[in-house]
Write a protein that holds these residues in place. Structure first.
Motif, PDB file in Angstrom:
ATOM      1  N   ALA A  36       0.818  -1.210   0.000  1.00  0.00           N
ATOM      2  CA  ALA A  36       0.000   0.000   0.000  1.00  0.00           C
ATOM      3  C   ALA A  36       0.856   1.266   0.000  1.00  0.00           C
ATOM      4  N   ASP A  37       0.263   2.345  -0.472  1.00  0.00           N
ATOM      5  CA  ASP A  37       0.854   3.682  -0.384  1.00  0.00           C
ATOM      6  C   ASP A  37       0.342   4.297   0.909  1.00  0.00           C
ATOM      7  N   VAL A  38       1.215   4.467   1.895  1.00  0.00           N
ATOM      8  CA  VAL A  38       0.798   4.824   3.256  1.00  0.00           C
ATOM      9  C   VAL A  38       1.332   6.192   3.665  1.00  0.00           C
ATOM     10  N   THR A  39       0.451   6.983   4.263  1.00  0.00           N
ATOM     11  CA  THR A  39       0.851   8.263   4.859  1.00  0.00           C
ATOM     12  C   THR A  39       0.387   8.309   6.304  1.00  0.00           C
ATOM     13  N   VAL A  40       1.295   8.644   7.205  1.00  0.00           N
ATOM     14  CA  VAL A  40       0.985   8.784   8.623  1.00  0.00           C
ATOM     15  C   VAL A  40       0.877  10.271   8.946  1.00  0.00           C
ATOM     16  N   TYR A  41      -0.212  10.657   9.585  1.00  0.00           N
ATOM     17  CA  TYR A  41      -0.436  12.042  10.003  1.00  0.00           C
ATOM     18  C   TYR A  41      -0.300  12.109  11.515  1.00  0.00           C
ATOM     19  N   GLU A  42       0.709  12.848  11.983  1.00  0.00           N
ATOM     20  CA  GLU A  42       1.013  12.908  13.422  1.00  0.00           C
ATOM     21  C   GLU A  42       1.371  14.330  13.817  1.00  0.00           C
ATOM     22  N   SER A  43       0.748  14.839  14.878  1.00  0.00           N
ATOM     23  CA  SER A  43       1.017  16.211  15.319  1.00  0.00           C
ATOM     24  C   SER A  43       2.295  16.311  16.131  1.00  0.00           C
ATOM     25  N   ASP A  44       2.773  15.187  16.659  1.00  0.00           N
ATOM     26  CA  ASP A  44       3.991  15.170  17.462  1.00  0.00           C
ATOM     27  C   ASP A  44       5.007  14.280  16.754  1.00  0.00           C
ATOM     28  N   ASN A  45       5.882  13.641  17.505  1.00  0.00           N
ATOM     29  CA  ASN A  45       6.860  12.715  16.929  1.00  0.00           C
ATOM     30  C   ASN A  45       6.302  11.299  16.905  1.00  0.00           C
ATOM     31  N   LEU A  46       6.804  10.496  15.982  1.00  0.00           N
ATOM     32  CA  LEU A  46       6.393   9.102  15.949  1.00  0.00           C
ATOM     33  C   LEU A  46       6.680   8.433  17.295  1.00  0.00           C
ATOM     34  N   LEU A  47       5.740   7.603  17.733  1.00  0.00           N
ATOM     35  CA  LEU A  47       5.857   6.868  18.998  1.00  0.00           C
ATOM     36  C   LEU A  47       6.041   7.811  20.191  1.00  0.00           C
ATOM     37  N   HIS A  48       5.507   9.031  20.076  1.00  0.00           N
ATOM     38  CA  HIS A  48       5.727  10.010  21.144  1.00  0.00           C
ATOM     39  C   HIS A  48       5.185   9.528  22.485  1.00  0.00           C
ATOM     40  N   THR A  49       4.098   8.763  22.470  1.00  0.00           N
ATOM     41  CA  THR A  49       3.542   8.254  23.729  1.00  0.00           C
ATOM     42  C   THR A  49       4.525   7.308  24.402  1.00  0.00           C
ATOM     43  N   LEU A  50       5.118   6.408  23.617  1.00  0.00           N
ATOM     44  CA  LEU A  50       6.063   5.454  24.202  1.00  0.00           C
ATOM     45  C   LEU A  50       7.344   6.128  24.660  1.00  0.00           C
ATOM     46  N   TYR A  96      -8.588   3.737   2.482  1.00  0.00           N
ATOM     47  CA  TYR A  96      -8.854   3.439   3.889  1.00  0.00           C
ATOM     48  C   TYR A  96      -8.246   4.525   4.758  1.00  0.00           C
ATOM     49  N   VAL A  97      -8.921   4.826   5.873  1.00  0.00           N
ATOM     50  CA  VAL A  97      -8.384   5.750   6.877  1.00  0.00           C
ATOM     51  C   VAL A  97      -8.409   5.030   8.215  1.00  0.00           C
ATOM     52  N   TYR A  98      -7.241   4.948   8.825  1.00  0.00           N
ATOM     53  CA  TYR A  98      -7.111   4.257  10.118  1.00  0.00           C
ATOM     54  C   TYR A  98      -6.898   5.292  11.211  1.00  0.00           C
ATOM     55  N   LEU A  99      -7.791   5.321  12.208  1.00  0.00           N
ATOM     56  CA  LEU A  99      -7.691   6.287  13.302  1.00  0.00           C
ATOM     57  C   LEU A  99      -7.027   5.640  14.511  1.00  0.00           C
ATOM     58  N   SER A 100      -5.910   6.202  14.922  1.00  0.00           N
ATOM     59  CA  SER A 100      -5.207   5.707  16.116  1.00  0.00           C
ATOM     60  C   SER A 100      -4.742   6.914  16.919  1.00  0.00           C
ATOM     61  N   CYS A 101      -5.714   7.742  17.290  1.00  0.00           N
ATOM     62  CA  CYS A 101      -5.399   9.044  17.904  1.00  0.00           C
ATOM     63  C   CYS A 101      -4.921   8.933  19.348  1.00  0.00           C
ATOM     64  N   GLY A 102      -5.382   7.917  20.057  1.00  0.00           N
ATOM     65  CA  GLY A 102      -4.975   7.782  21.452  1.00  0.00           C
ATOM     66  C   GLY A 102      -5.651   8.808  22.338  1.00  0.00           C
ATOM     67  N   ALA A 103      -5.200   8.862  23.576  1.00  0.00           N
ATOM     68  CA  ALA A 103      -5.740   9.820  24.545  1.00  0.00           C
ATOM     69  C   ALA A 103      -4.593  10.281  25.426  1.00  0.00           C
ATOM     70  N   THR A 104      -4.040  11.470  25.133  1.00  0.00           N
ATOM     71  CA  THR A 104      -2.838  11.912  25.841  1.00  0.00           C
ATOM     72  C   THR A 104      -3.035  13.225  26.579  1.00  0.00           C
ATOM     73  N   VAL A 105      -4.302  13.654  26.790  1.00  0.00           N
ATOM     74  CA  VAL A 105      -4.562  14.907  27.487  1.00  0.00           C
ATOM     75  C   VAL A 105      -4.491  14.664  28.989  1.00  0.00           C
ATOM     76  N   ALA A 106      -3.630  15.407  29.668  1.00  0.00           N
ATOM     77  CA  ALA A 106      -3.449  15.215  31.106  1.00  0.00           C
ATOM     78  C   ALA A 106      -4.625  15.798  31.879  1.00  0.00           C
ATOM     79  N   TYR A 107      -4.977  15.160  32.991  1.00  0.00           N
ATOM     80  CA  TYR A 107      -6.004  15.690  33.870  1.00  0.00           C
ATOM     81  C   TYR A 107      -5.471  16.927  34.588  1.00  0.00           C
ATOM     82  N   LYS A 108      -6.366  17.860  34.847  1.00  0.00           N
ATOM     83  CA  LYS A 108      -5.999  19.065  35.570  1.00  0.00           C
ATOM     84  C   LYS A 108      -6.281  18.889  37.061  1.00  0.00           C
ATOM     85  N   ALA A 109      -5.425  19.483  37.879  1.00  0.00           N
ATOM     86  CA  ALA A 109      -5.638  19.420  39.323  1.00  0.00           C
ATOM     87  C   ALA A 109      -6.658  20.455  39.780  1.00  0.00           C
TER      88      ALA A 109
END
Length: 218
Positions: A36-50, A96-109
């Motif tokens: 396939a011809d694949v494009t990854v759209y990421e606002s940060d760095n690859l594997l930024h969560t890990l 095809y569009v594959y969504l793997s957005c995750g959830a990385t927003v920190a809770y506020k105190a």
């Protein structure tokens, strides 16, 4: 870990992957390997969560190798935040569009001066080592405290309930204790303010807790 063409099952297909975490990178690599011809759209760095996982748990060299493999392949990586309008365009322009957005927003105190504090994600990515107070009693709190302790810093975990009520796994709490982390129970943060020496002063209230139930400030 080379990412190379292995078969032609997806030859001619155009695939957009939204999110460059472990799920997105894995899916992108598998689709690319099948032609396939694949494009990854990421606002940060690859594997930024890990990359926020501390080194004592996951040496970042392994992540660097995976990122390098993606970069050596013909997978396109685009640094962009995908909003709803862009998502609609991706759905029109790709098979095809594959969504793997995750959830990385920190809770506020929710306390005054919170903007001066560091979130867990920021701290785990940083090289800081020193006098640290970690607010919270979950597994991420243990990671922050141990990360600082193993590099020679002094770590204290302040939790609004008792140690027995911490949601962190027992083995994680034991690991923190074994690494010299101190614990302060029944303390809830009220405010934080920067000091002239660059440190942060945090005011706590003493609490009365009954298990995981109602919490009272004294």
């Amino acid at each position: 870990y080379p990412i190379v063409r292995k078969d032609n099952r997806l030859l001619g297909k155009k695939i957009a992957v939204v999110g460059g975490g472990v799920s997105g990178v894995t899916f992108a690599a598998k689709c690319y390997e099948s032609g396939a011809d694949v494009t990854v759209y990421e606002s940060d760095n690859l594997l930024h969560t890990l990359y926020s996982v501390p080194q004592f748990r996951l040496p970042h060299k392994f992540l660097d190798d995976i990122v390098a493999a993606v970069e050596r392949s013909d997978i396109t990586v685009t640094a962009v935040t995908v909003d709803y309008q862009m998502l609609k365009r991706l759905c029109c322009d790709n098979d095809y569009v594959y969504l793997s957005c995750g959830a990385t927003v920190a809770y506020k105190a929710g306390i005054d001066g919170e903007q001066y504090a560091t979130t867990a994600d920021e701290f785990l990515r940083s090289d800081y080592c020193g006098e640290v107070v970690v607010i919270g009693g979950g597994n991420t709190a243990m990671d922050c405290a141990v990360k600082n302790a193993v590099c020679g810093g002094n770590s204290t975990i302040a939790y609004r309930r008792t140690m027995a009520d911490m949601p962190a796994f027992e083995r994680e709490v034991r690991g923190a204790i074994d690494n010299g982390v101190r614990f302060a129970s029944n303390l809830a943060p009220l405010s934080a303010k920067p000091m002239p020496d660059g440190k942060l002063s945090v005011t706590f209230a003493k609490t009365i807790s009954q298990g995981r139930g109602k919490l009272l400030l004294t």
